[in-house]
Design an enzyme around this catalytic site. Structure first.
Site, PDB file in Angstrom:
ATOM      1  CD  GLN A  68      -2.756   1.286   2.363  1.00  0.00           C
ATOM      2  OE1 GLN A  68      -2.429   1.833   3.555  1.00  0.00           O
ATOM      3  NE2 GLN A  68      -4.065   1.117   2.103  1.00  0.00           N
ATOM      4  CE1 TYR A  97      -4.401   9.119   7.631  1.00  0.00           C
ATOM      5  CE2 TYR A  97      -5.450   7.144   6.771  1.00  0.00           C
ATOM      6  CZ  TYR A  97      -4.853   7.718   7.849  1.00  0.00           C
ATOM      7  OH  TYR A  97      -4.642   7.206   8.767  1.00  0.00           O
ATOM      8  NE  ARG A 141     -18.034  -3.928  16.082  1.00  0.00           N
ATOM      9  CZ  ARG A 141     -18.273  -4.883  17.026  1.00  0.00           C
ATOM     10  NH1 ARG A 141     -17.136  -5.707  17.022  1.00  0.00           N
ATOM     11  NH2 ARG A 141     -19.131  -4.900  18.009  1.00  0.00           N
ATOM     12  CB  CYS A 178     -11.381  -8.426  17.509  1.00  0.00           C
ATOM     13  SG  CYS A 178     -11.243  -6.672  17.500  1.00  0.00           S
ATOM     14  CB  ALA A 189      -4.886 -11.016  35.403  1.00  0.00           C
ATOM     15  CE  LYS A 247     -17.201  -2.823  27.318  1.00  0.00           C
ATOM     16  NZ  LYS A 247     -16.522  -2.522  28.501  1.00  0.00           N
TER      17      LYS A 247
END
Length: 656
Positions: A107, A174, A309, A355, A405, A442
């Site tokens: 790219q 951009y 998404r 993700c 954790a 969530k």
């Protein structure tokens, strides 16, 4: 046969045949390159891990091309600055990718424009995030120089073994996006005015590349079909009041790009001004982009690649089957799990590490100057330095606490070959992942918890549920190492009336949403409080946030721009009332008495939810006898984010 035959099927971009419909989006930056402009060995390993993981097409992160007009270093490299060094590393990378049947497109970027201070734009425009700092305007001669350097860079990309190149980018606001939009393009020469004039530079780029590299060298372009902005630095949540690009104009541009000679359109929506569409957080539903891609697909015959998404595999399969788009482009999910395509296409979607769309390890780190990575996958873009180390000296490790954790530490230790016992006082693993995943927006957090449970089931990790261990019991376990991952508990204020049944803490209401009344006060306007308020409001409740600071979302560490943008706009959409510089004085007679700058204010409500933060659970470290090495990780050490918990679990687990 694959469970997802459409996703598994091959397709073509120009002369290149791709083995499946999984593409990895361009992600990178200056951390990918050595001082001579070539790819770092670790960057090559990052790409090759995804090639091995089954992606058919990988786009590199945007690479600079301009060494004359505005030679910026924000992208890390300028392709033509040292072509010899660039080619050497790139040819090695492309040769290795070919071993896995993966093609790579390089790219190349004409520039970032008004998104960053000091860089040229098509016209004088306010720099993103400001109102009074203006970008300088390109001259016609400078535009020509930039186009020439884009063509030269494409030739180097071709000679470096890439299967094609992608033009960066009529998206995210951009430079080429600034040419294309009448909002930002005020020129009166042949590069301004009509849509065709505003698109002229894109036409010149692809024509130059085709003339130099030949028609069989594919050229795609990253293209935002709609911008979702209503003013500088201001998003349009519902897409109305569009000041940038409507979907109708986006479809017209798609037709023009096809006519110019582009071989594929890698499509999405949004700009920095509407960042939550460009890089959508968890509040944005999966598959929201499908209808936009379908409109472009109907208008052109070249492939439409869809991004935004897209990690709902059933929706993706259906979208390809129904001809809404030709392939999916995954960015953050590719960071979370480099083996994602192989897992999906082999019939094991439950094995995909999800993700969270949290933007914590990727976008936030990019914008704060840290190494971009992934909240749930600490090795992303650090595949060499953070690689798993086989255990040389096998140890007996006791982990107390089965939250994120503790589970990550147990997973890593199990993979490395240590003897691991994990103790969790409740009846299920997950810790804070369980209540925090109860928000409708969530659900990926629950998927992550499911993923951890699945991984631990397959590993030689002894999980002990409903077991609250004491320091005395730990002293008798003959452990070499003890990891305390006992988490945190909600902060409560000692104020009059706080024992009233209407007062509940955040964990209580997340676990028992039916106990929340129709009118709710949320005490605390940090991230937890604002997400609770949004959840309540989306379920039709009348909600007021009471925040002691001068603004909501001000406490704690920095938050990703898209998340903050969207959360604020969603709270406004759902008419959540917000009181700032306000402190709770007491609770009495079904109301909260709040002190504000204007005096005391009574707010009647059915429920008051205390969401002022969490504090670490009291440590048992000092009560454990000498012998084992002790580590405290996650919220037990410092209350922070899921990234903090997982990364600490990985760090300690990988170095014992």
């Amino acid at each position: 046969m694959s469970a997802f035959p459409a996703l598994a099927s091959p397709f073509k971009i120009g002369s290149v045949t791709l083995k499946n419909r999984f593409c990895m989006a361009p992600m990178g930056g200056l951390t990918h390159y050595l001082p001579d402009g070539s790819f770092k060995p670790e960057a090559i390993e990052y790409y090759i891990a995804r090639a091995k993981g089954g992606f058919a097409l990988i786009f590199t992160g945007a690479m600079g091309t301009d060494a004359k007009v505005d030679p910026y270093d924000a992208l890390g490299t300028i392709v033509g600055k040292n072509p010899g060094a660039f080619k050497t590393a790139a040819m090695e990378m492309n040769g290795r990718a070919e071993s896995y049947g993966c093609h790579m497109f390089g790219q190349i970027s004409m520039g970032l424009g008004r998104n960053y201070a000091g860089l040229y734009s098509v016209s004088k425009n306010p720099v993103w995030g400001t109102t009074d700092v203006m970008s300088p305007e390109l001259t016609k001669e400078q535009i020509k120089q930039k186009v020439e350097q884009m063509v030269e860079a494409a030739k180097i990309v071709q000679e470096s073994g890439f299967s094609g190149c992608e033009v960066h980018a009529i998206h995210w606001g951009y430079l080429l996006d600034q040419f294309a939009m009448s909002l930002t393009n005020h020129r009166e020469d042949e590069y301004g005015g009509s849509l065709e004039n505003r698109m002229r530079v894109c036409k010149e780029i692809v024509e130059g590349i085709k003339q130099t590299c030949g028609d069989k060298f594919p050229v795609s372009i990253r293209f935002g079909l709609k911008t979702f902005i209503k003013n500088w630095n201001e998003a349009s949540l519902d897409g109305s009041e569009e000041a940038g690009r409507t979907i109708e104009e986006g479809v017209k541009i798609a037709k023009l790009l096809e006519g110019y000679g582009y071989d594929a359109l890698s499509t999405d929506v949004g700009t920095y001004d509407s960042f939550y569409y460009a890089c959508p957080p968890m509040y944005m539903p999966k598959g929201f982009f499908n209808s936009f891609a379908a409109q472009a697909k109907e208008a052109v015959s070249i492939p439409i690649l869809a991004a935004g998404r897209m990690n709902d595999w059933e929706l993706d399969e259906k979208g390809i089957e129904e001809g809404m788009f030709d392939a999916i482009v995954l960015a953050r999910p590719a960071l979370a799990d480099p083996d994602l395509p192989n897992k999906i296409l082999s019939g094991h979607p439950e094995e995909v590490r999800p993700c969270l769309a949290c933007n914590q390890g990727c976008l936030l780190h990019l914008f704060t100057g840290e190494q971009p990575s992934c909240a749930v996958n600490p090795t992303a873009q650090r595949e060499v330095r953070w690689a798993l180390k086989p255990a040389v000296d096998k140890k007996k490790v006791v982990i107390v606490g089965g939250g994120a954790a503790g589970m990550e530490a147990a997973r890593v230790l199990g993979l490395r070959g240590h003897e691991v016992d994990l103790y969790e006082k409740s009846g299920e693993l997950g810790g804070m992942l369980i209540p925090s995943g109860n928000h409708d927006f969530k659900q990926e957090v629950h998927l992550l918890n499911d993923w951890y449970r699945l991984q631990l089931d397959k590993l030689p990790v002894n999980v002990h549920l409903n077991t609250e261990v004491t320091p005395e019991e730990i002293n008798n376990m003959d452990a070499d190492v003890v990891i305390l991952a006992v988490g945190s508990s909600p902060v409560r204020f000692d104020l009059p009336g706080m024992d009233d049944p209407m007062v509940k803490d955040a964990l209580e209401v997340l676990a028992n949403p039916d106990e929340v009344g129709d009118s709710v006060i949320v005490l605390g306007g940090g991230l937890t409080g604002c997400e609770l308020a949004l959840d309540f409001a989306q379920h039709g409740k009348d909600v007021t946030i009471v925040e002691a600071l001068l603004d909501i979302l001000s406490s704690g560490g920095p938050q990703p721009v898209p998340n903050v943008q969207m959360l604020r706009d969603l709270l406004a959409k759902h008419e959540v009332k917000i009181l700032t510089d306000a402190r709770l004085a007491k609770v009495e007679d079904g109301k909260a008495v709040v002190k504000t700058a204007d005096g005391e204010k009574d707010i009647a409500a059915d429920t008051l939810v205390v969401a002022v933060g969490f504090r670490p659970v009291k440590s048992m470290r000092d009560e454990i006898a000498e012998g084992p090495v002790i580590f405290e990780i996650g919220d037990a050490q410092e209350v922070a984010t899921i990234l903090h918990a997982i990364w600490q679990g990985y760090e300690v687990g990988n170095n014992i």
